[in-house]
Design a protein around this motif. Sequence first.
Motif, PDB file in Angstrom:
ATOM      1  N   THR A   7       4.575  78.844  69.228  1.00 50.52           N
ATOM      2  CA  THR A   7       5.397  78.238  70.172  1.00 50.52           C
ATOM      3  C   THR A   7       4.926  77.106  70.674  1.00 50.52           C
ATOM      4  O   THR A   7       3.514  76.765  70.797  1.00 50.52           O
ATOM      5  CB  THR A   7       5.404  79.482  71.258  1.00 50.52           C
ATOM      6  N   LYS A   8       5.758  76.350  71.381  1.00 45.61           N
ATOM      7  CA  LYS A   8       5.315  75.204  72.373  1.00 45.61           C
ATOM      8  C   LYS A   8       5.552  75.539  73.728  1.00 45.61           C
ATOM      9  O   LYS A   8       4.713  75.475  74.725  1.00 45.61           O
ATOM     10  CB  LYS A   8       6.028  73.917  72.098  1.00 45.61           C
ATOM     11  N   LYS A   9       6.595  76.021  73.987  1.00 43.79           N
ATOM     12  CA  LYS A   9       7.075  76.447  75.670  1.00 43.79           C
ATOM     13  C   LYS A   9       7.059  77.901  75.858  1.00 43.79           C
ATOM     14  O   LYS A   9       7.547  78.283  76.966  1.00 43.79           O
ATOM     15  CB  LYS A   9       8.327  75.727  75.934  1.00 43.79           C
ATOM     16  N   GLY A  10       6.849  78.655  75.051  1.00 46.74           N
ATOM     17  CA  GLY A  10       6.682  80.116  75.322  1.00 46.74           C
ATOM     18  C   GLY A  10       7.776  81.105  75.033  1.00 46.74           C
ATOM     19  O   GLY A  10       7.641  82.245  75.090  1.00 46.74           O
ATOM     20  N   SER A  11       8.981  80.577  74.774  1.00 42.95           N
ATOM     21  CA  SER A  11      10.042  81.633  74.829  1.00 42.95           C
ATOM     22  C   SER A  11       9.977  82.232  73.329  1.00 42.95           C
ATOM     23  O   SER A  11      10.221  83.422  73.137  1.00 42.95           O
ATOM     24  CB  SER A  11      11.313  80.738  74.489  1.00 42.95           C
ATOM     25  N   THR A  12       9.356  81.599  72.362  1.00 40.02           N
ATOM     26  CA  THR A  12       9.109  82.255  71.080  1.00 40.02           C
ATOM     27  C   THR A  12       8.195  83.609  71.259  1.00 40.02           C
ATOM     28  O   THR A  12       8.303  84.559  70.846  1.00 40.02           O
ATOM     29  CB  THR A  12       8.508  81.408  69.674  1.00 40.02           C
ATOM     30  N   ALA A  52       8.996  78.526  66.675  1.00 40.32           N
ATOM     31  CA  ALA A  52      10.122  77.898  67.136  1.00 40.32           C
ATOM     32  C   ALA A  52      10.381  76.620  66.107  1.00 40.32           C
ATOM     33  O   ALA A  52       9.419  76.270  65.436  1.00 40.32           O
ATOM     34  CB  ALA A  52       9.541  77.087  68.426  1.00 40.32           C
ATOM     35  N   ILE A  53      11.799  75.980  66.179  1.00 44.83           N
ATOM     36  CA  ILE A  53      12.020  74.918  65.402  1.00 44.83           C
ATOM     37  C   ILE A  53      12.244  73.784  66.384  1.00 44.83           C
ATOM     38  O   ILE A  53      12.923  73.819  67.370  1.00 44.83           O
ATOM     39  CB  ILE A  53      13.244  75.420  64.680  1.00 44.83           C
ATOM     40  N   TYR A  54      11.670  72.877  66.019  1.00 49.01           N
ATOM     41  CA  TYR A  54      11.775  71.564  66.738  1.00 49.01           C
ATOM     42  C   TYR A  54      12.097  70.426  65.647  1.00 49.01           C
ATOM     43  O   TYR A  54      11.289  70.166  64.784  1.00 49.01           O
ATOM     44  CB  TYR A  54      10.297  71.122  67.389  1.00 49.01           C
ATOM     45  N   MET A  55      13.161  69.455  66.181  1.00 51.81           N
ATOM     46  CA  MET A  55      13.750  68.350  65.492  1.00 51.81           C
ATOM     47  C   MET A  55      13.677  68.974  63.958  1.00 51.81           C
ATOM     48  O   MET A  55      13.352  67.962  63.188  1.00 51.81           O
ATOM     49  CB  MET A  55      12.466  67.427  65.303  1.00 51.81           C
ATOM     50  N   GLY A  56      14.400  69.961  63.554  1.00 52.77           N
ATOM     51  CA  GLY A  56      14.567  70.446  62.311  1.00 52.77           C
ATOM     52  C   GLY A  56      13.410  70.764  61.556  1.00 52.77           C
ATOM     53  O   GLY A  56      13.466  71.223  60.323  1.00 52.77           O
ATOM     54  N   MET A  83      13.259  80.247  65.959  1.00 54.19           N
ATOM     55  CA  MET A  83      14.098  80.095  66.975  1.00 54.19           C
ATOM     56  C   MET A  83      14.182  78.673  67.128  1.00 54.19           C
ATOM     57  O   MET A  83      13.485  77.786  66.833  1.00 54.19           O
ATOM     58  CB  MET A  83      13.118  80.343  68.245  1.00 54.19           C
ATOM     59  N   GLY A  84      15.069  78.018  67.604  1.00 53.50           N
ATOM     60  CA  GLY A  84      16.320  78.630  68.191  1.00 53.50           C
ATOM     61  C   GLY A  84      17.386  77.675  68.602  1.00 53.50           C
ATOM     62  O   GLY A  84      17.172  76.659  69.217  1.00 53.50           O
ATOM     63  N   SER A  96      19.651  75.773  61.942  1.00 56.01           N
ATOM     64  CA  SER A  96      18.254  76.297  62.053  1.00 56.01           C
ATOM     65  C   SER A  96      17.841  76.970  60.852  1.00 56.01           C
ATOM     66  O   SER A  96      16.561  76.886  60.656  1.00 56.01           O
ATOM     67  CB  SER A  96      18.314  77.216  63.346  1.00 56.01           C
ATOM     68  N   GLY A 120      17.596  79.997  70.975  1.00 51.60           N
ATOM     69  CA  GLY A 120      16.407  79.440  71.404  1.00 51.60           C
ATOM     70  C   GLY A 120      16.711  79.382  73.173  1.00 51.60           C
ATOM     71  O   GLY A 120      17.694  79.556  73.785  1.00 51.60           O
ATOM     72  N   VAL A 121      15.639  78.795  73.799  1.00 56.59           N
ATOM     73  CA  VAL A 121      15.583  78.432  75.323  1.00 56.59           C
ATOM     74  C   VAL A 121      15.297  77.135  75.549  1.00 56.59           C
ATOM     75  O   VAL A 121      14.412  76.377  74.781  1.00 56.59           O
ATOM     76  CB  VAL A 121      14.446  79.306  75.750  1.00 56.59           C
TER      77      VAL A 121
HETATM   78  C1  LIG Z   1      13.255  68.262  71.628  1.00 56.98           C
HETATM   79  C2  LIG Z   1      13.637  69.644  71.055  1.00 56.98           C
HETATM   80  C3  LIG Z   1      14.301  69.672  70.021  1.00 56.98           C
HETATM   81  C4  LIG Z   1      14.673  71.018  69.350  1.00 56.98           C
HETATM   82  N1  LIG Z   1      14.848  70.743  67.892  1.00 56.98           N
HETATM   83  C5  LIG Z   1      15.552  72.035  67.524  1.00 56.98           C
HETATM   84  C6  LIG Z   1      16.027  72.074  66.302  1.00 56.98           C
HETATM   85  O1  LIG Z   1      16.120  71.086  65.483  1.00 56.98           O
HETATM   86  N2  LIG Z   1      16.726  73.351  65.607  1.00 56.98           N
HETATM   87  C7  LIG Z   1      16.726  74.242  66.381  1.00 56.98           C
HETATM   88  O2  LIG Z   1      17.059  75.358  66.117  1.00 56.98           O
HETATM   89  N3  LIG Z   1      16.129  74.440  67.594  1.00 56.98           N
HETATM   90  C8  LIG Z   1      15.644  73.280  68.090  1.00 56.98           C
HETATM   91  N4  LIG Z   1      15.229  73.185  69.483  1.00 56.98           N
HETATM   92  C9  LIG Z   1      15.175  74.348  70.467  1.00 56.98           C
HETATM   93  C10 LIG Z   1      13.967  75.230  70.517  1.00 56.98           C
HETATM   94  O3  LIG Z   1      13.586  75.681  69.090  1.00 56.98           O
HETATM   95  C11 LIG Z   1      13.974  76.324  71.426  1.00 56.98           C
HETATM   96  O4  LIG Z   1      14.296  75.447  72.727  1.00 56.98           O
HETATM   97  C12 LIG Z   1      13.061  77.239  71.198  1.00 56.98           C
HETATM   98  O5  LIG Z   1      13.465  78.302  72.064  1.00 56.98           O
HETATM   99  C13 LIG Z   1      11.542  76.701  71.830  1.00 56.98           C
HETATM  100  O6  LIG Z   1      10.536  77.731  71.391  1.00 56.98           O
HETATM  101  P1  LIG Z   1       9.351  77.701  72.262  1.00 56.98           P
HETATM  102  O7  LIG Z   1       9.744  78.084  73.928  1.00 56.98           O
HETATM  103  O8  LIG Z   1       8.609  78.910  71.819  1.00 56.98           O
HETATM  104  O9  LIG Z   1       8.636  76.501  72.081  1.00 56.98           O
HETATM  105  C14 LIG Z   1      14.686  72.133  70.011  1.00 56.98           C
HETATM  106  C15 LIG Z   1      14.351  71.969  71.464  1.00 56.98           C
HETATM  107  C16 LIG Z   1      13.835  70.647  71.901  1.00 56.98           C
HETATM  108  C17 LIG Z   1      13.350  70.794  73.394  1.00 56.98           C
END
Ligand SMILES: Cc1cc2nc3c(=O)[nH]c(=O)nc-3n(C[C@H](O)[C@H](O)[C@H](O)COP(=O)(O)O)c2cc1C
Length: 165
Positions: A7-12, A52-56, A83-84, A96, A120-121
């Motif tokens: 996780t980065k922000k806690g929702s996972t 968590a998924i960020y930027m694909g 997620m998400g 996702s 996701g959140v």
């Molecule tokens: C900058 C940014 C990019 C993101 N990119 C994706 C993505 O590519 N695919 C996806 O499913 N979710 C994406 N998300 C949504 C995150 O996965 C979602 O906020 C998730 O709940 C974050 O988990 P965490 O709180 O455990 O870090 C993105 C969120 C942010 C803020």
Amino acid sequence: MLVACATKKGSTREVAETIADVLRGQGSDADVVEAGAVDAPDSYDAVVLGGAIYMGRWHRDALRLLERHRKTLAGMPVFVFGMGPRTLAEDEVAGSRLALDIALAKVPEVEPLSLAIFGGVVDPAKLRFPFSRMPASDARDWHAIRDWADAIGSRLAGAPAGAAR
Ligand SMILES: Cc1cc2nc3c(=O)[nH]c(=O)nc-3n(C[C@H](O)[C@H](O)[C@H](O)COP(=O)(O)O)c2cc1C
């Protein structure tokens, strides 16, 4: 049972805690551990791993856990979630899921018994500009999350897999 989360922000992590609660309710021991801090998955009978998924991309710590312990995990029941998406619209969930599938393709030895994408959140207060401009959202479907965890517990107990996805 190990419930690992990246996780980065806690929702996972909150989702991982809920999954662990459901499993405990079914009589399993369930430890929630950050994926980057797991060093002996073989001391558990099964592993749930969420990231968590960020930027694909699926969270690097989640993929690293699979890579580091690929031999061990290849012989264990493994359950994986990502997620998400911002909403549960089919195309967003599919996007996702693609990110999760791309990550899992790097570790073909590990064949999860079930895979899930949970919504996701977005909490703009936790994000830096320009992401802090994103509207707040929470697409977690707690019923779906609990059902998925419930099906894992049943599966490990040898009962029919039920709603496993
Ligand atoms: C900058 C940014 C990019 C993101 N990119 C994706 C993505 O590519 N695919 C996806 O499913 N979710 C994406 N998300 C949504 C995150 O996965 C979602 O906020 C998730 O709940 C974050 O988990 P965490 O709180 O455990 O870090 C993105 C969120 C942010 C803020």
